[in-house]
Design a protein around this motif. Structure first.
Motif, PDB file in Angstrom:
ATOM      1  N   VAL A 322     -48.689 -52.143  15.077  1.00  0.00           N
ATOM      2  CA  VAL A 322     -49.454 -51.157  15.850  1.00  0.00           C
ATOM      3  C   VAL A 322     -50.540 -51.870  16.643  1.00  0.00           C
ATOM      4  CG1 VAL A 322     -51.032 -49.191  15.691  1.00  0.00           C
ATOM      5  CG2 VAL A 322     -48.979 -49.246  14.266  1.00  0.00           C
ATOM      6  N   GLN A 323     -51.211 -52.815  16.000  1.00  0.00           N
ATOM      7  CA  GLN A 323     -52.272 -53.565  16.666  1.00  0.00           C
ATOM      8  C   GLN A 323     -51.725 -54.338  17.869  1.00  0.00           C
ATOM      9  OE1 GLN A 323     -55.796 -56.791  15.479  1.00  0.00           O
ATOM     10  NE2 GLN A 323     -54.204 -56.322  14.037  1.00  0.00           N
ATOM     11  N   ILE A 354     -53.954 -43.784  18.901  1.00  0.00           N
ATOM     12  CA  ILE A 354     -54.532 -44.397  17.700  1.00  0.00           C
ATOM     13  C   ILE A 354     -55.704 -43.568  17.201  1.00  0.00           C
ATOM     14  CG2 ILE A 354     -55.940 -46.354  16.927  1.00  0.00           C
ATOM     15  CD1 ILE A 354     -54.045 -48.217  18.343  1.00  0.00           C
ATOM     16  N   VAL A 355     -56.561 -43.112  18.118  1.00  0.00           N
ATOM     17  CA  VAL A 355     -57.704 -42.283  17.727  1.00  0.00           C
ATOM     18  C   VAL A 355     -57.216 -41.025  17.008  1.00  0.00           C
ATOM     19  CG1 VAL A 355     -59.663 -40.935  18.564  1.00  0.00           C
ATOM     20  CG2 VAL A 355     -59.145 -43.153  19.601  1.00  0.00           C
ATOM     21  N   LYS A 356     -56.200 -40.375  17.559  1.00  0.00           N
ATOM     22  CA  LYS A 356     -55.651 -39.169  16.921  1.00  0.00           C
ATOM     23  C   LYS A 356     -55.084 -39.481  15.540  1.00  0.00           C
ATOM     24  CE  LYS A 356     -54.404 -36.711  21.191  1.00  0.00           C
ATOM     25  NZ  LYS A 356     -53.279 -36.181  21.995  1.00  0.00           N
ATOM     26  N   ASP A 408     -47.796 -40.153   5.288  1.00  0.00           N
ATOM     27  CA  ASP A 408     -48.634 -41.203   4.718  1.00  0.00           C
ATOM     28  C   ASP A 408     -48.565 -42.512   5.512  1.00  0.00           C
ATOM     29  OD1 ASP A 408     -49.621 -39.638   2.640  1.00  0.00           O
ATOM     30  OD2 ASP A 408     -47.873 -40.032   1.388  1.00  0.00           O
ATOM     31  N   THR A 409     -47.679 -42.568   6.500  1.00  0.00           N
ATOM     32  CA  THR A 409     -47.545 -43.760   7.335  1.00  0.00           C
ATOM     33  C   THR A 409     -48.439 -43.650   8.557  1.00  0.00           C
ATOM     34  OG1 THR A 409     -45.249 -44.080   6.638  1.00  0.00           O
ATOM     35  CG2 THR A 409     -45.940 -45.167   8.670  1.00  0.00           C
ATOM     36  N   PHE A 410     -49.150 -44.716   8.868  1.00  0.00           N
ATOM     37  CA  PHE A 410     -49.984 -44.748  10.079  1.00  0.00           C
ATOM     38  C   PHE A 410     -49.077 -45.034  11.266  1.00  0.00           C
ATOM     39  CE2 PHE A 410     -52.737 -46.747  13.247  1.00  0.00           C
ATOM     40  CZ  PHE A 410     -53.826 -45.885  13.240  1.00  0.00           C
TER      41      PHE A 410
END
Length: 511
Positions: A322-323, A354-356, A408-410
């Protein structure tokens, strides 16, 4: 003759009558919502956990449905475990469900009834919201604070090159500095700032009196008339200490700003100064409302934002892919010659996602602050009694697998397509910032702060798992604290400049 026996007898009589009245209840035709069966008189008092209430509430939701009824010492509590129920009750019927529960402990004895977070719905709370809205309530009004937000975030970036204590402390210091400046025009001291230390004490007051557990005096208000020395009345001494601290929190920074304004000291845009300017002549009532409106912003507004920022660091530590995608977007849109700005926001859809996802994945406030039913009502075929406490389980709402698969997963990509277009997945904003007439008045500020912080740190830093002296990777536990705002438990991570060019860009800040 001493009046103490009379007071005690009166308290006992009221207690018995109140308890019997609550147990017997009022006559009504509709049933209460389903819920765990309680014991006579005490109800579900022993079913309530001492911490992490949202976990138990979620389990009850799986068993009894998305609207659950419990009672504690005759006090009815309704738990809403779905977005459908929270919206239908707290948004669409906000005329009934916008009040706060009556709290003899927190509201009366401590004095929090004057602070927006616990104030009854009425003229005073509306006035507080008006003051906050004119300074922080819209994206346009936030723009005048962009310079302060960016200035403090740039200081934060530079601090990460030095010997800082830990990431959580640095985040807290940065957000506190921003809030004090936009609320009072106050600039913090680099070390041991007394005003910031005072602000931090508000959480110590709010948590024990707002959490969904019951002080005996909240169940039986007549107990507040007991003398403080009486066995079982220790709550009065606790409340008196909290009350003194609360008034210091409210009065000290306000008086400092008021004095500076009287001396024509030049201050950055701030809530107190704007209120004075727009009100013209400030009478006693207006001054009272201004200082209490300001207090909730500087003392209570930062905790949830700090939680979200800390969760972002944890997410980047745990989800390197993600980063990398986020940094690729920043490099494409901005390059490596400057830091991101608010003007870049519309061109950074993945950072927006990402903020959401931060606010959804580990919502800063797992439980909505309690609402109160202003009158008897029928909702979804169930009876909701007047005075019932209504709690929206934000954790359950934002981890609903039907709305958010693999909750539960980002996964920020749930909110944005590969081409940068928004998806139809529900935004977490509608839940994490509250419902109806009690929606957080500082939500636009929080959103702006989190966005620019994420964008700026990703532009110049890589975040990864720490490596121990033995060469082994240190895995973060991923566990969170309980409380009004839930924070990650302390964890180690590595935060290093992305490149030598990024390091030079950081060093050039403020040169």
């Amino acid at each position: 003759m001493s009046s103490t026996p009379i007071v005690l007898c009166t308290c006992f009589a009221f207690l018995v009558v109140s308890l019997l009245g609550r147990v017997l209840g009022r006559r009504h035709t509709a049933p209460y919502p389903p819920g765990p069966k309680g014991l006579p008189f005490i109800g579900n008092m022993f079913d309530m956990p001492s911490a992490y209430h949202w976990r138990m509430f979620t389990e009850w939701g799986r068993t009894f449905g998305d609207m659950v009824y419990i009672s504690i010492l005759g006090k009815p509590i309704i738990i809403l475990n779905s977005a459908r129920q929270a919206t239908a009750m707290l948004d669409k019927r906000s005329s009934i469900y916008s009040d706060r529960p009556v709290s003899p402990m927190g509201g009366e004895l401590v004095g929090l009834k004057h602070m927006l977070v616990m104030a009854p719905y009425g003229p005073q709370s509306r006035e507080h919201r008006r003051y906050i809205h004119q300074s922080l309530g819209s994206k346009t009004s936030i723009e005048k604070h962009h310079e302060v937000i960016v200035e403090e975030q740039r200081k934060f970036l530079k601090s990460l090159l030095g010997s800082y204590q830990d990431i959580a402390t640095e985040i807290h210091k940065t957000e506190g500095a921003i809030l004090l400046k936009i609320t009072y025009g106050y600039t913090i001291q680099e070390e041991d700032d007394q005003v910031m230390a005072l602000a931090e004490k508000l959480t110590d007051i709010l948590v024990p009196v707002v959490a969904p557990s019951v002080w005996l005096v909240d169940a039986f208000p007549v107990l507040r008339y007991l003398p403080a020395w009486f066995p079982g009345a220790r709550f009065k001494k606790i409340a008196a200490g909290m009350r003194r601290t609360l008034h210091n929190i409210v009065d000290v920074p306000y008086e400092m700003t008021k004095q500076k304004l009287a001396n024509n000291v030049d201050l950055p845009p701030n809530l107190v100064a704007e209120c004075f300017q727009k009100e013209g002549r400030v009478d006693t009532e207006a001054e009272f409302n201004i200082k209490w409106a300001a207090a909730i912003i500087y003392a209570g507004g930062g905790d949830s934002t700090v939680s979200a920022m800390h969760s972002f660091v944890l997410a980047m530590t745990l989800y390197p892919d993600v980063q990398k995608r986020a940094q690729a977007e920043i490099d494409t849109v901005i390059g490596d010659e400057r830091l991101p700005s608010f003007k870049d926001r519309e061109h950074l859809p993945f950072i927006e996602a990402i903020v959401k996802e931060i606010l959804r994945w580990r919502c800063p406030g797992p439980l909505n602050l309690p609402h109160r039913a202003a009158k008897d009502a029928i909702h979804d075929g169930c009876f909701i009694p007047k005075g019932a406490t209504i709690i929206a389980n934000i954790w359950a709402i934002l981890h609903d697998p039907e709305a958010y698969p693999n909750p539960d997963t980002f996964d920020p990509s749930r909110f944005v397509s590969e081409t940068g277009e928004p998806t139809d997945v529900p935004s977490p904003y509608s839940a994490c910032f509250g419902y109806g007439r009690r929606i957080c008045p500082g939500s636009n500020f929080a959103d702006a702060s989190i966005f620019i912080w994420c964008a700026m740190i990703l532009a110049v830093y890589d975040i990864s798992k720490a490596v121990g002296e033995d060469g082994k990777i240190i895995e973060p536990s991923g566990e969170y604290t309980s409380g009004l705002a839930s924070h990650p438990n302390p964890f180690e991570c590595s935060i290093v400049p992305r490149s030598e060019k990024a390091r030079r860009l950081i060093l050039s800040i403020d040169e």
